[in-house]
Design an enzyme around this catalytic site. Structure first.
Site, PDB file in Angstrom:
ATOM      1  CG  ASP A 113      -6.917   4.068   0.645  1.00 18.41           C
ATOM      2  OD1 ASP A 113      -7.566   4.565  -0.134  1.00 18.41           O
ATOM      3  OD2 ASP A 113      -6.362   4.899   1.436  1.00 18.41           O
ATOM      4  CG  ASP A 145      -1.846   1.145   1.275  1.00 13.78           C
ATOM      5  OD1 ASP A 145      -1.892   1.981   0.423  1.00 13.78           O
ATOM      6  OD2 ASP A 145      -2.423   1.571   2.349  1.00 13.78           O
ATOM      7  N   GLY A 152     -11.381   5.656  -3.236  1.00 10.25           N
ATOM      8  CA  GLY A 152      -9.942   5.356  -3.013  1.00 10.25           C
ATOM      9  C   GLY A 152     -10.002   3.726  -2.715  1.00 10.25           C
TER      10      GLY A 152
END
Length: 244
Positions: free
Chosen positions: A96, A6, A94
């Site tokens: 994430d 990430d 997003g």
């Protein structure tokens, strides 16, 4: 073994995962090919990787992973996920946030889950017991609030998290007023989400993640499950889901 990466604006988080469990977790502010190569060298059993990135200059890392591993997956909006995404504008979501939702559903299947990610921004996300991602909210994170008060005023100092275990209810100096105001404001904000969602959904599981997750978990009365590697669990589940 799998590798979940990430890459954020200023920090990259890498998780080595074996049999669905994170066995090593690394952070770096230099997520270049040399660093990733070192992780692969230290873990020769890694044969697959998945990555998300908010940067555009990660082609060398991606080339390295494609060259050295049996399988590599860049996670973006085109990649299928094992939960239903009901976000009205999925192209703006997003990756994430979606990965964290998948991670929460992986760890706590069949539960209504409130996910709070404490970072530059605080993101609030919700997954139903049926595995439906309904969306959430975004607000400034603690450091962002501290910096904004300093930048957009003429006299307020730049402050940070208070040293005491629990900030005072009311500050007795400008510095303590800022520290308590930011921390208590976030606590009250999250408590409000928890209260309202508990009124609507039964069996609510609350999961904190991100840099200040432990700090805030200690300051709320509710039972909080704090995990720094929630996105990694989600990425690993997505990698396995797309191996079929």
């Amino acid at each position: 073994m799998n590798l979940a990466i990430d890459i954020g604006n200023s920090l990259a988080k890498l998780a080595v995962i074996e049999n669905g469990q994170v066995v090593d977790f690394l952070k770096t502010d230099r997520p270049d090919a040399a660093f990733v190569a070192g992780v692969l060298d230290a873990n020769p059993a890694i044969n697959a990787a998945i990555a998300i990135s908010c940067r555009t200059a990660d082609s060398e890392v991606e080339s390295l992973l494609r060259r050295r591993l049996r399988r590599f997956l860049r996670f973006d909006r085109s990649v299928p996920v094992p939960i239903e995404n009901r976000y009205a504008t999925p192209e703006t979501l997003g990756p994430d946030r979606l990965a964290a939702a998948v991670g929460a559903w992986t760890l706590y299947p069949g539960r209504n889950i409130l996910i709070v990610d404490f970072g530059t921004a605080i993101t609030i996300d919700f997954v139903t017991e049926r595995g439906e991602y309904l969306g959430g909210n975004i607000s400034p994170g603690a450091d962002t609030r501290f910096r904004a008060l300093n930048r957009f005023t003429d006299t307020l100092p730049l402050c940070s998290f208070p040293q005491q275990e629990k900030p005072t209810l009311l500050g007795d100096s400008t510095r303590s007023a800022i520290e308590s105001g930011v921390v208590n404001g976030i606590v009250y904000e999250i408590e409000g989400y928890i209260r309202d969602l508990e009124q609507r959904y039964e069996d609510l599981r609350i999961v904190f993640t991100g840099g200040e997750s432990d700090f805030f978990a200690k300051r709320l009365k509710n039972t909080i499950f704090a995990t720094y590697d929630l996105v990694a669990y989600g990425l690993n589940r997505i990698l396995e889901y797309n191996a079929k």
